[in-house]
Motif scaffolding. Structure first.
Motif, mmCIF file in Angstrom:
data_model
loop_
_atom_site.group_PDB
_atom_site.id
_atom_site.type_symbol
_atom_site.label_atom_id
_atom_site.label_comp_id
_atom_site.label_asym_id
_atom_site.label_seq_id
_atom_site.Cartn_x
_atom_site.Cartn_y
_atom_site.Cartn_z
ATOM 1 N N TYR A 98 0.841 -1.196 0.000
ATOM 2 C CA TYR A 98 0.000 0.000 0.000
ATOM 3 C C TYR A 98 0.882 1.254 0.000
ATOM 4 O O TYR A 98 1.996 1.253 0.518
ATOM 5 N N LEU A 99 0.340 2.328 -0.556
ATOM 6 C CA LEU A 99 0.924 3.648 -0.432
ATOM 7 C C LEU A 99 0.160 4.418 0.626
ATOM 8 O O LEU A 99 -1.067 4.345 0.707
ATOM 9 N N TRP A 100 0.908 5.158 1.444
ATOM 10 C CA TRP A 100 0.308 6.069 2.420
ATOM 11 C C TRP A 100 0.522 7.479 1.891
ATOM 12 O O TRP A 100 1.639 7.889 1.591
ATOM 13 N N ILE A 101 -0.570 8.223 1.789
ATOM 14 C CA ILE A 101 -0.549 9.535 1.158
ATOM 15 C C ILE A 101 -0.971 10.582 2.184
ATOM 16 O O ILE A 101 -2.023 10.464 2.829
ATOM 17 N N GLY A 102 -0.140 11.592 2.337
ATOM 18 C CA GLY A 102 -0.483 12.706 3.215
ATOM 19 C C GLY A 102 -1.190 13.794 2.433
ATOM 20 O O GLY A 102 -0.716 14.236 1.379
ATOM 21 N N THR A 103 -2.321 14.232 2.930
ATOM 22 C CA THR A 103 -3.132 15.232 2.241
ATOM 23 C C THR A 103 -3.348 16.449 3.134
ATOM 24 O O THR A 103 -2.796 16.532 4.235
ATOM 25 N N SER A 104 -4.193 17.349 2.652
ATOM 26 C CA SER A 104 -4.495 18.555 3.433
ATOM 27 C C SER A 104 -5.217 18.240 4.721
ATOM 28 O O SER A 104 -5.067 18.946 5.727
ATOM 29 N N THR A 105 -6.018 17.168 4.723
ATOM 30 C CA THR A 105 -6.897 16.920 5.869
ATOM 31 C C THR A 105 -6.817 15.513 6.435
ATOM 32 O O THR A 105 -7.371 15.267 7.506
ATOM 33 N N ALA A 106 -6.136 14.589 5.740
ATOM 34 C CA ALA A 106 -6.220 13.193 6.172
ATOM 35 C C ALA A 106 -4.996 12.404 5.727
ATOM 36 O O ALA A 106 -4.172 12.862 4.921
ATOM 37 N N SER A 131 -10.671 22.198 8.473
ATOM 38 C CA SER A 131 -10.765 23.481 7.761
ATOM 39 C C SER A 131 -9.528 23.769 6.925
ATOM 40 O O SER A 131 -9.317 24.905 6.502
ATOM 41 N N ASN A 132 -8.721 22.755 6.689
ATOM 42 C CA ASN A 132 -7.421 22.970 6.042
ATOM 43 C C ASN A 132 -7.429 22.597 4.561
ATOM 44 O O ASN A 132 -6.383 22.463 3.954
ATOM 45 N N VAL A 133 -8.598 22.439 3.970
ATOM 46 C CA VAL A 133 -8.693 21.966 2.592
ATOM 47 C C VAL A 133 -7.906 22.891 1.663
ATOM 48 O O VAL A 133 -8.070 24.110 1.689
ATOM 49 N N LEU A 151 -8.002 13.658 10.127
ATOM 50 C CA LEU A 151 -7.479 14.317 11.315
ATOM 51 C C LEU A 151 -8.430 15.456 11.677
ATOM 52 O O LEU A 151 -8.579 16.414 10.912
ATOM 53 N N PRO A 152 -9.115 15.358 12.815
ATOM 54 C CA PRO A 152 -10.127 16.378 13.164
ATOM 55 C C PRO A 152 -9.578 17.794 13.127
ATOM 56 O O PRO A 152 -10.284 18.732 12.737
ATOM 57 N N GLY A 153 -8.313 17.958 13.512
ATOM 58 C CA GLY A 153 -7.748 19.307 13.560
ATOM 59 C C GLY A 153 -7.493 19.912 12.198
ATOM 60 O O GLY A 153 -7.165 21.102 12.100
ATOM 61 N N LEU A 154 -7.642 19.128 11.121
ATOM 62 C CA LEU A 154 -7.374 19.629 9.776
ATOM 63 C C LEU A 154 -8.642 19.788 8.939
ATOM 64 O O LEU A 154 -8.564 19.960 7.717
ATOM 65 N N TRP A 191 3.872 7.311 11.303
ATOM 66 C CA TRP A 191 4.050 8.630 11.890
ATOM 67 C C TRP A 191 3.693 9.683 10.850
ATOM 68 O O TRP A 191 4.109 9.585 9.689
ATOM 69 N N ALA A 192 2.935 10.682 11.251
ATOM 70 C CA ALA A 192 2.527 11.759 10.357
ATOM 71 C C ALA A 192 3.000 13.089 10.912
ATOM 72 O O ALA A 192 2.716 13.438 12.064
ATOM 73 N N GLY A 193 3.742 13.827 10.086
ATOM 74 C CA GLY A 193 4.203 15.154 10.466
ATOM 75 C C GLY A 193 3.311 16.211 9.849
ATOM 76 O O GLY A 193 3.125 16.249 8.627
ATOM 77 N N ILE A 194 2.772 17.072 10.677
ATOM 78 C CA ILE A 194 1.773 18.052 10.265
ATOM 79 C C ILE A 194 2.353 19.444 10.461
ATOM 80 O O ILE A 194 2.968 19.734 11.500
ATOM 81 N N SER A 195 2.146 20.293 9.466
ATOM 82 C CA SER A 195 2.759 21.628 9.505
ATOM 83 C C SER A 195 2.132 22.537 10.544
ATOM 84 O O SER A 195 2.714 23.556 10.902
ATOM 85 N N ASN A 196 0.948 22.169 11.030
ATOM 86 C CA ASN A 196 0.274 22.974 12.062
ATOM 87 C C ASN A 196 0.427 22.308 13.425
ATOM 88 O O ASN A 196 0.430 21.074 13.541
ATOM 89 N N SER A 197 0.513 23.128 14.457
ATOM 90 C CA SER A 197 0.547 22.617 15.824
ATOM 91 C C SER A 197 -0.819 22.803 16.473
ATOM 92 O O SER A 197 -1.650 23.568 15.999
#
Length: 837
Positions: free
Chosen positions: A211-219, A238-240, A233-236, A257-263
């Motif tokens: 499988y490929l794991w893809i990081g998107t704007s919200t999930a 509104s990040n579309v 990710l609930p915190g994202l 592990w997912a690295g997110i640009s927002n804290s």
């Protein structure tokens, strides 16, 4: 703001398209010039070295930073990788560079070809030897001198990934044609939302299940053709259309592990485990407080975290370490990580490129928790504690915990001098102008009979009878140094003999009594109340340390080498025996009876067998291993003793007056990967020539330069070379670290050039490609207007050749017949010369 941040903050769909280019039809070939040159290369796949040791602090690695402000890069570095030929490639917003550990070379495409744009965002060195270049406007492949731009990949290429089958996948944004593309040699197939792929892909990786794991704007999306699952990710919510998950790392246990640009709550660094999201929380870190731009799992499964504005973190076995610009990092914002095949860890930042590597000798300083950088003595206790005499503190390391005892928690003074542990496990501490015993958490002073202080204690030892001895220096008018005996924890006597002067070093003799090292090239033995002086032969050197051995011999570390005294016989080991320097600060043996010398030029290891050979042949050149500054060694003369000690786990410790240094003889980090070798350029009479096969150079070329390199990044400054030009060099030439060979006035003929290299551990790469060999007729000089000189030469033997000279006589037929083969050969000569490398 970081490179990624500038590009990603508003990376929603765009109609921007990459320009279309085709595969160039460039004929590929390899080397050479004016002589037949053959290079011994090693392009074989090598086993991976270990990753940097996770048991050490990041500050204990060797760290190198190349900075934008120093003019190294034309733009902010954004990506880094290594190709199978060994080169490291660095992508910047101003173009692409190739690095061999010493030189950065700007990459230029073939004439008429170019990348979709100069802004490089991502890189991948593929297993087939090609370099995949992700730019802000599309993907390109560089392989065997050919550049291919794929028009189907237009858009910002955020990540490139190669799966186990060798298939190339890319994640992109700023396009409506599909966020994930599968790239082959001839075509790229891109997948859109109708295929279960999100419209935007900030990054992607693969797992062990295909499988490929893809990081998107919200999930986070788990996808392969025909199957797609999204984990929001609930915190994202509104990040579309904005930057969301920037980095991913797949752990061996199946978590991601997912690295997110927002804290914020549920953001920063999150771990997906069996369909749920978890925040990493330790005593020193709450991962939701980070703005994460890069992640990397190294070969020890240590997780490296690159942040915006907070430096880098490493998480391993629940322990968290951190490294920032204040510690030397080129920037507190990190764009990406990469681990090369030798185990070095690289990272790119908006301000430069950093590299971390393991070194055999590591420091313990304020960065690791010491109270100051003034370590003047060091002692390994039997319980595993390492005690360090520091300024205003008695520091100690137990396990991986650094602690200290200072004036606020019981230290009865400020400057710690000498240290010793007696047979009962009590710690003796020289402190300021006195001597103390530390036992059960309390310091008890040892005083003279008149109640005065012992004096400044420079060394403490215990003899075979359990008596303690201290070399002291007393301050004040009329006071001098001496030797103090302490018995049953009380002052016993002081030996005041003017022949002692200021004793520099003490050692308990196995047969009883003491050995002393003195000034001006003298040893002394004190036994049964008697003092004997033994001047050292041919030296007035200061004796820095004495080591009494069980066989009755004595080793003395001096400023003029190592002296061994056996009975009445004395031998000296110094530069005449091949040592790189003579001044020795301290000596210690390891658990294998090997001898370690802490010298002004580094830490020297002499194996016990080699030491024994020297004892039998004192004039012998001794084999040794040198650990110098590139290996972390920073020797200097500490003021007090001990300067060297061995802990019960076999590690060796040294004090250099500033920091404590440690080396583990069982973990010397030998580099087992031989360096690939490349010829990069040929320069003839100051003109550069490409290293392609069948290169033709003008005749009469006088000066030839051949530039070569070897790709080892552990310590590039220690890469050594040998080369040989057959039919010219009788022996292998030893340019040491020089990366050029020079030749002048070579005679016509056939030549072959060989070059090999060794890495920092002395491992030579002697393997190479099959040689290419052709014949080359001898080339003579064409004399032009001076042809008559040749004819006059022949005329001197009785005749002219032909009428080319106006002064010729009529006897040319006498010589014409035997010279006809010469004429035919001369007429076939070409004023250009052809060579193969």
């Amino acid at each position: 703001m970081s490179v990624r941040n500038r590009w990603n903050r508003a990376n929603h769909h765009s109609d921007e398209r990459a320009r279309t280019f085709c595969w160039p039809t460039v004929q590929t070939s390899k080397l050479l010039v004016r002589i037949f040159l053959i290079l011994f290369l090693s392009l074989l796949a090598c086993p991976s070295a270990n990753a940097v040791d996770p048991d050490r602090r990041i500050s204990q690695y060797a760290h190198t930073a190349w900075r934008v402000r120093d003019g190294v890069f034309a733009g902010a570095p954004s990506a880094i990788t290594q190709t199978t030929d060994g080169y490291v490639w660095i992508g910047t917003l101003g173009g692409l560079l190739r690095f061999d550990g010493v030189r950065f070379v700007r990459w230029t495409p073939p004439t008429g070809e170019h990348l979709p744009t100069t802004a490089v965002i991502s890189l991948l060195g593929a297993t087939d030897g090609s370099l995949w270049i992700g730019t802000a406007s599309g993907l390109a492949q560089w392989k065997n001198g050919n550049l291919l731009n794929s028009p189907e990949t237009a858009g910002r290429v955020n990540a490139i990934y190669e799966d186990r089958e060798g298939t190339i996948w890319m994640a992109r944004s700023r396009t409506r044609a599909g966020a994930v593309c599968k790239v082959t040699v001839s075509v790229a197939k891109c997948y859109a939302p109708k295929d279960g792929v999100p419209p935007y892909a900030g990054t992607l990786i693969g797992d062990n299940f295909g499988y490929l794991w893809i990081g998107t704007s919200t999930a986070l999306v788990r996808w392969k053709p025909g199957s797609s699952t999204s984990y929001e990710l609930p915190g994202l919510k509104s990040n579309v259309g904005l930057a969301g998950i920037n980095a991913l790392a797949a752990a061996p246990d199946g978590s991601v592990w997912a690295g997110i640009s927002n804290s914020g709550r549920g953001l920063g660094l999150q771990q997906w485990v069996n369909g749920t999201w978890r925040t990493l929380i330790t005593t020193t870190l709450d991962s939701s407080t980070l703005n994460v731009f890069a992640l990397w799992l190294d070969r020890h499964n240590a997780l490296w975290i690159g942040t915006e504005g907070n430096g880098i973190y490493r998480v391993h076995d629940g322990k968290v370490d951190r490294f920032r610009s204040a510690d030397g990092l080129s920037s507190d914002t990190t764009e990406g990580f990469f681990e090369d095949r030798e185990g070095n860890l690289w990272l790119t930042t908006p301000e430069g490129v950093d590299c971390f590597r393991d070194i055999p000798v590591v420091n313990f300083s304020v960065h690791e928790g010491l109270t100051g950088d003034s370590v003047e003595s060091i002692l390994a206790a039997r319980d595993g504690t390492i005690w360090m005499g520091n300024d205003s503190s008695l520091d100690y390391v137990h396990g991986d915990v650094v602690s200290s005892i200072g004036p606020k928690n019981g230290l009865p003074g400020s400057r710690v001098t000498s240290l010793f542990e007696d047979h009962a496990g009590r710690l003796w501490v020289g402190l300021d102008n006195g001597l103390f015993v530390y036992e059960r958490g309390r310091f008890r002073p040892i005083r003279r009979r008149d109640g005065g202080a012992i004096g400044v204690v420079t060394e403490i030892i215990e003899d075979v009878n359990g008596c303690m001895w201290a070399a002291v220096v007393r301050t004040g008018p009329g006071n001098a140094g001496g030797l103090v005996q302490i018995q049953d924890g009380r002052f016993a006597t002081e030996i005041a003999d003017e022949r002692l002067g200021f004793p520099i070093s003490l050692a308990g003799a196995p047969e009883g009594g003491l050995w002393l090292g003195l000034l001006k090239g003298r040893l002394a033995r004190h036994r049964n109340g008697q003092l004997q002086i033994f001047p050292l032969k041919n030296t007035n050197a200061q004796v820095e340390q004495v080591l009494a051995k069980s066989d009755g011999s004595v080793l003395a570390a001096t400023t003029d080498g190592l002296v061994e005294r056996r009975g009445e016989i004395q031998y000296t080991l110094d530069h005449l025996n091949g040592l790189p320097c003579d001044r020795i600060y301290a000596i210690v043996t390891d658990k294998y009876s090997n001898l370690w010398l802490y010298t002004e030029c580094g830490l020297i290891l002499i194996k016990s067998d080699d030491l024994q050979q020297w004892r039998g042949h004192p004039d012998l050149k001794v084999r040794f291993d040198l650990f110098d500054a590139y290996d972390g060694a920073q020797p200097y003369l500490a003021a007090f003793k001990p300067r060297a000690t061995r802990s019960n786990d076999g590690r060796l410790w040294f004090a250099n007056g500033t920091v404590a240094q440690m080396i583990d003889p069982d973990r010397l980090f030998r580099n087992s990967i031989p360096p690939p070798v490349h010829i990069e350029e040929v320069i003839a009479d100051r003109k550069n020539y490409s290293t392609r096969n069948g290169l033709r150079l003008p005749a009469l070329t006088r000066d030839l330069e051949i530039d070569y390199t070897a790709l080892s990044f552990v310590v590039p400054q220690k890469v050594q070379f040998r080369y040989k030009l057959e039919n010219y060099d009788r022996e292998w030439q030893d340019p040491q670290t020089r990366r050029q060979a020079f030749y002048s006035n070579l005679h016509p003929g056939n030549y072959r050039f060989h070059v090999m290299a060794s890495n920092n551990s002395g491992l030579w790469n002697e393997a190479g490609l099959n040689s290419i060999s052709t014949s080359l007729p001898p080339t003579i000089r064409r004399f032009g207007s001076d042809r008559c000189a040749w004819l006059r030469f022949w005329h001197s033997f009785g005749g002219c050749i032909d009428s080319e000279c106006n002064n010729c006589g009529g006897r040319k037929e006498n010589f014409a017949k035997p010279l006809r083969p010469f004429r035919r050969w001369r007429g076939s000569l070409d004023p250009m010369m052809t060579f193969n490398f």
